[in-house]
Scaffold this motif. Structure first.
Motif, PDB file in Angstrom:
ATOM      1  N   ASP A   1     -22.434  49.686  23.912  1.00  0.00           N
ATOM      2  CA  ASP A   1     -21.530  48.536  23.852  1.00  0.00           C
ATOM      3  C   ASP A   1     -22.123  47.313  24.536  1.00  0.00           C
ATOM      4  OD1 ASP A   1     -19.755  50.150  22.540  1.00  0.00           O
ATOM      5  OD2 ASP A   1     -18.618  50.680  24.359  1.00  0.00           O
ATOM      6  N   GLU A   2     -23.070  47.546  25.453  1.00  0.00           N
ATOM      7  CA  GLU A   2     -23.686  46.437  26.184  1.00  0.00           C
ATOM      8  C   GLU A   2     -24.973  45.951  25.533  1.00  0.00           C
ATOM      9  OE1 GLU A   2     -24.256  47.876  30.098  1.00  0.00           O
ATOM     10  OE2 GLU A   2     -22.103  48.026  30.556  1.00  0.00           O
ATOM     11  N   GLY A   3     -25.380  46.581  24.428  1.00  0.00           N
ATOM     12  CA  GLY A   3     -26.595  46.153  23.746  1.00  0.00           C
ATOM     13  C   GLY A   3     -27.601  47.287  23.645  1.00  0.00           C
ATOM     14  N   LEU A   4     -28.851  46.933  23.365  1.00  0.00           N
ATOM     15  CA  LEU A   4     -29.910  47.923  23.216  1.00  0.00           C
ATOM     16  C   LEU A   4     -30.349  48.455  24.568  1.00  0.00           C
ATOM     17  CD1 LEU A   4     -32.156  46.307  20.439  1.00  0.00           C
ATOM     18  CD2 LEU A   4     -30.592  48.241  20.204  1.00  0.00           C
ATOM     19  N   ARG A   5     -30.629  49.749  24.613  1.00  0.00           N
ATOM     20  CA  ARG A   5     -31.140  50.399  25.813  1.00  0.00           C
ATOM     21  C   ARG A   5     -32.383  51.202  25.427  1.00  0.00           C
ATOM     22  NH1 ARG A   5     -28.542  47.200  27.749  1.00  0.00           N
ATOM     23  NH2 ARG A   5     -26.851  47.346  29.284  1.00  0.00           N
ATOM     24  N   THR A   6     -33.302  51.344  26.366  1.00  0.00           N
ATOM     25  CA  THR A   6     -34.560  52.043  26.117  1.00  0.00           C
ATOM     26  C   THR A   6     -34.758  53.118  27.167  1.00  0.00           C
ATOM     27  OG1 THR A   6     -35.528  50.046  25.165  1.00  0.00           O
ATOM     28  CG2 THR A   6     -37.046  51.782  25.816  1.00  0.00           C
ATOM     29  N   LEU A   7     -35.187  54.298  26.721  1.00  0.00           N
ATOM     30  CA  LEU A   7     -35.473  55.416  27.612  1.00  0.00           C
ATOM     31  C   LEU A   7     -36.919  55.856  27.435  1.00  0.00           C
ATOM     32  CD1 LEU A   7     -32.339  57.742  27.241  1.00  0.00           C
ATOM     33  CD2 LEU A   7     -32.910  56.295  29.188  1.00  0.00           C
ATOM     34  N   GLN A   8     -37.515  56.316  28.519  1.00  0.00           N
ATOM     35  CA  GLN A   8     -38.836  56.927  28.483  1.00  0.00           C
ATOM     36  C   GLN A   8     -38.651  58.422  28.720  1.00  0.00           C
ATOM     37  OE1 GLN A   8     -41.786  55.653  27.772  1.00  0.00           O
ATOM     38  NE2 GLN A   8     -41.188  53.497  27.617  1.00  0.00           N
ATOM     39  N   LEU A   9     -38.909  59.235  27.685  1.00  0.00           N
ATOM     40  CA  LEU A   9     -38.714  60.678  27.773  1.00  0.00           C
ATOM     41  C   LEU A   9     -40.006  61.402  27.423  1.00  0.00           C
ATOM     42  CD1 LEU A   9     -35.265  61.069  25.945  1.00  0.00           C
ATOM     43  CD2 LEU A   9     -35.681  61.069  28.407  1.00  0.00           C
ATOM     44  N   PRO A  10     -40.196  62.603  27.980  1.00  0.00           N
ATOM     45  CA  PRO A  10     -41.345  63.407  27.534  1.00  0.00           C
ATOM     46  C   PRO A  10     -41.244  63.683  26.037  1.00  0.00           C
ATOM     47  CG  PRO A  10     -40.373  64.315  29.534  1.00  0.00           C
ATOM     48  CD  PRO A  10     -39.439  63.254  29.053  1.00  0.00           C
ATOM     49  N   LYS A  11     -42.385  63.818  25.404  1.00  0.00           N
ATOM     50  CA  LYS A  11     -42.394  64.025  23.950  1.00  0.00           C
ATOM     51  C   LYS A  11     -41.835  65.410  23.632  1.00  0.00           C
ATOM     52  CE  LYS A  11     -45.358  63.364  19.929  1.00  0.00           C
ATOM     53  NZ  LYS A  11     -44.627  62.150  19.513  1.00  0.00           N
ATOM     54  N   ILE A  12     -40.768  65.444  22.845  1.00  0.00           N
ATOM     55  CA  ILE A  12     -40.095  66.688  22.454  1.00  0.00           C
ATOM     56  C   ILE A  12     -40.337  66.907  20.963  1.00  0.00           C
ATOM     57  CG2 ILE A  12     -37.885  67.872  22.274  1.00  0.00           C
ATOM     58  CD1 ILE A  12     -36.931  66.229  24.651  1.00  0.00           C
ATOM     59  N   ILE A  13     -40.836  68.083  20.619  1.00  0.00           N
ATOM     60  CA  ILE A  13     -41.166  68.408  19.229  1.00  0.00           C
ATOM     61  C   ILE A  13     -40.415  69.676  18.838  1.00  0.00           C
ATOM     62  CG2 ILE A  13     -42.997  69.025  17.611  1.00  0.00           C
ATOM     63  CD1 ILE A  13     -44.925  67.437  19.320  1.00  0.00           C
ATOM     64  N   PHE A  14     -39.670  69.581  17.746  1.00  0.00           N
ATOM     65  CA  PHE A  14     -38.990  70.744  17.171  1.00  0.00           C
ATOM     66  C   PHE A  14     -39.871  71.319  16.059  1.00  0.00           C
ATOM     67  CE2 PHE A  14     -35.592  68.207  18.981  1.00  0.00           C
ATOM     68  CZ  PHE A  14     -34.770  69.146  19.571  1.00  0.00           C
ATOM     69  N   VAL A  15     -39.963  72.636  16.008  1.00  0.00           N
ATOM     70  CA  VAL A  15     -40.768  73.313  14.980  1.00  0.00           C
ATOM     71  C   VAL A  15     -39.873  74.297  14.233  1.00  0.00           C
ATOM     72  CG1 VAL A  15     -42.907  73.043  16.267  1.00  0.00           C
ATOM     73  CG2 VAL A  15     -41.506  75.070  16.640  1.00  0.00           C
ATOM     74  N   ARG A  16     -40.385  74.750  13.098  1.00  0.00           N
ATOM     75  CA  ARG A  16     -39.613  75.712  12.304  1.00  0.00           C
ATOM     76  C   ARG A  16     -39.496  77.059  13.024  1.00  0.00           C
ATOM     77  NH1 ARG A  16     -42.006  74.912   6.165  1.00  0.00           N
ATOM     78  NH2 ARG A  16     -41.355  72.737   5.902  1.00  0.00           N
TER      79      ARG A  16
END
Length: 228
Positions: free
Chosen positions: A213-228
């Motif tokens: 509601d306050e606008g755009l926000r940015t997060l720095q997260l570890p790279k998460i990868i989903f696999v089959r």
């Protein structure tokens, strides 16, 4: 001039007087022989002149000091004379002296005794990274975020590719519920990692952008990868 300098001067003068070129110059030899006495006399003249200059400067300084002192005394006397004249009828439209607040008494017996300060011991301890084993699904409710819907989004993208990152998932399915939906994906990744269906790369960071509601926000997260 000390004795060593005088002896050195006499030795040099003796060598100069014995020069062959000066043996026929009687007048020059006479002047050289009197050079020492002439220098002493000239030095005495310089010393007497310096004494006269010092006396003149001292007299000038004393005269100026006396004049300044006399001027200050005259100013003080004029102020005292003015104060005596206005003493019977002091001016009422101004205060001659004003002290803010009430006077306070400070007795040394009222002071506290000395107390040594508390010494804080700070130890340098290496903090090891811990493992997150808490169940954060309690942060979510069925009314807010549906983990089943998030899992369906992941499965839909994995139908056409062997793996997909969280950044790609959020690009294909923008989070409409803000940070709560991103936390839902993190919960899903934690559960899938235990089943070898997701990996978390701590050495690589992904930049996640979402709308609130306050606008755009940015997060720095570890790279998460989903696999089959």
């Amino acid at each position: 001039m000390n004795q060593a300098r005088q002896d050195e001067f006499d030795a040099l003068m003796s060598e100069v007087v014995q020069l062959p070129a000066l043996q026929d110059a009687t007048l020059a030899l006479r002047d050289l022989e009197r050079l020492k006495f002439d220098l002493v006399e000239a030095g005495g003249t310089v010393n007497r002149a310096n004494d006269l200059i010092i006396k003149s400067l001292r007299r000038l300084i004393e005269t100026n000091f006396f004049r300044e002192h006399k001027h200050v005394l005259q100013k003080i006397e004029s102020v005292l004379e003015l104060a005596i004249r206005v003493k019977p009828q002091p001016p009422k439209d101004r205060d001659l002296m004003h002290i803010d607040g009430k006077p306070q008494l400070d007795f040394f017996l009222n002071r506290r005794l000395f107390r040594p300060p508390n010494v804080i011991n700070i130890r340098s301890v290496t903090v090891d990274a811990g493992e997150q084993d808490a169940d954060i699904s309690a942060l979510l409710t069925d009314d807010d975020v549906s983990l089943e819907q998030l899992e369906a989004n992941v499965d839909q993208l994995l139908r056409h590719r062997p793996q997909v990152s969280l950044a790609t998932i959020l690009t294909e399915f923008p989070p409409h519920k803000g940070l709560a939906e991103i936390v839902g994906y993190l919960t899903l990744a934690t559960q899938s990692e235990a089943q070898n269906k997701a990996t978390v790369r701590e050495d690589t960071q992904d930049e996640i952008t979402f709308t609130t509601d306050e606008g755009l926000r940015t997060l720095q997260l570890p790279k998460i990868i989903f696999v089959r």
